[in-house]
Design an enzyme around this catalytic site. Sequence first.
Site, PDB file in Angstrom:
ATOM      1  N   GLU A 241     -12.228  73.643 -20.443  1.00 31.03           N
ATOM      2  CA  GLU A 241     -12.616  72.391 -21.105  1.00 31.03           C
ATOM      3  C   GLU A 241     -13.297  72.629 -22.451  1.00 31.03           C
ATOM      4  O   GLU A 241     -14.038  73.595 -22.619  1.00 31.03           O
ATOM      5  CB  GLU A 241     -13.579  71.634 -20.179  1.00 31.03           C
ATOM      6  CG  GLU A 241     -14.087  70.311 -20.727  1.00 31.03           C
ATOM      7  CD  GLU A 241     -15.143  69.665 -19.840  1.00 31.03           C
ATOM      8  OE1 GLU A 241     -15.398  68.467 -20.004  1.00 31.03           O
ATOM      9  OE2 GLU A 241     -15.714  70.364 -18.978  1.00 31.03           O
TER      10      GLU A 241
ATOM     11  N   LYS B 210     -10.555  62.315 -20.847  1.00 30.17           N
ATOM     12  CA  LYS B 210     -11.467  62.352 -19.712  1.00 30.17           C
ATOM     13  C   LYS B 210     -12.011  60.959 -19.394  1.00 30.17           C
ATOM     14  O   LYS B 210     -12.560  60.276 -20.264  1.00 30.17           O
ATOM     15  CB  LYS B 210     -12.624  63.309 -20.011  1.00 30.17           C
ATOM     16  CG  LYS B 210     -13.552  63.583 -18.831  1.00 30.17           C
ATOM     17  CD  LYS B 210     -14.573  64.643 -19.228  1.00 30.17           C
ATOM     18  CE  LYS B 210     -15.466  65.044 -18.062  1.00 30.17           C
ATOM     19  NZ  LYS B 210     -16.439  66.089 -18.469  1.00 30.17           N
TER      20      LYS B 210
ATOM     21  N   CYS C 219     -13.075  68.466 -15.367  1.00 35.44           N
ATOM     22  CA  CYS C 219     -14.441  68.769 -14.918  1.00 35.44           C
ATOM     23  C   CYS C 219     -15.029  67.693 -13.990  1.00 35.44           C
ATOM     24  O   CYS C 219     -14.679  67.629 -12.817  1.00 35.44           O
ATOM     25  CB  CYS C 219     -15.332  69.016 -16.129  1.00 35.44           C
ATOM     26  SG  CYS C 219     -16.833  69.969 -15.762  1.00 35.44           S
TER      27      CYS C 219
END
Length: 302
Positions: A81, A154, A188
Site C-alpha cells: 500500500e 480505498k 489494508c
Amino acid sequence: MARKKRRTKNIPVIRTISFYKSSGIVGNLQFMSDKKESLKVALIQLQIEDGRVENNINRVLNKIKEALDHNKNIDVVVLPEMWNTGYDLKNLNNIADEEGKPSIEKLKELAKNYAVNIVAGSIADKREEEGSKKIYNSSYIINRFGEVMARYDKVHLFRLMNEDKYLASGSKIATFEIDGIKCGVIICYDLRFPEFIRKIALEGIKVLFVPAQWPMPRDKHWRLLNVVRAIENQIYVIGVNRAGKQGNVIFPGASLIVDPWGEVEVELEDKECVFCHTINLGKIEKVRRYLPVYEDRRPDLY
C-alpha cells in the site's frame, strides 16, 4: 525470509505469443487456457521512505526487475500500500501522483516490456472529481499489455492514521481478470469489514489481493484476518505488507498467501524481500464441493 508451507506442482496449460518493438522481441504474452489451474505470484515486500517519492519509485522498479529477471513465468507481481509516498499525509498535495503519473505510467511500461500483470499495491493519487481535486488511496491493476484493467479507491479510511483528514474515500468495489482468473482487491483497513469482502466474493472471485501498511502491534490481527477471510469466502487471499521502520512505527512485513482452506502457504519475515510462489486454483473447487457454504447461505434472512 519466508516460512513456506506448501508448493504446488500444477503446471498451467498456456499458449505463447511473442510481441515486438523496433529493438526486437520484448517479451512473451502467456494466455491461460480453460484448464489453467495455477498462478505464479511475486510478492514485493518493501521498505518505504515516507515522502521520498523518487527513491520509492526506483526501489519498486528495481525490485520488480529483480523478481522477473531471476524467476521464470511469473504471472502477477503484487506491491504493498501507498508505496509511492508512504504515509507523509501532510505533504500529499505536493507529492501524490497526478492521475497515476509518474508511478503507474512507469509500471505500465514495465508490465508491457516484461509481459506481466501487476497488482500495483496502492498509491496516493490526485484526480479531479466533480470540479475539484481530491487525493485517493488507489490500487491500479495493469495487464500484460501495459494497460490499466481496473482501479480501486480505498473505501474504508483509517482514522487512527488520520486518513480521513487527507484522503477521499472510494465508493465502488473492483473486480478484474488476470489471465482469465477473476480477482478482487481491497486495501489494508478494508480487511476488517467482512460484509464488504463477501460482496466482492459474491462477484465470483477466486483470488483477493490485499496491499497494506499494517503496523505493529496489530500484526496478529493482520495474519488472523487474512486467514479468516480466505476461509469464510473459500478463496485465495494474498496480502502484501510493508516492512521496516518509520520513526516509532514498526512494520512487520509478514506478507502471506492463504489458501481457501485457511492454510498459510507462504508467510514472509520482517525484512524487505522478493518472494515467488505458485498457487493451485484447483483447491478452490475442492473446498467448495466439500463445504458448500455458498449454496447454504440464507440471503432471505441477511
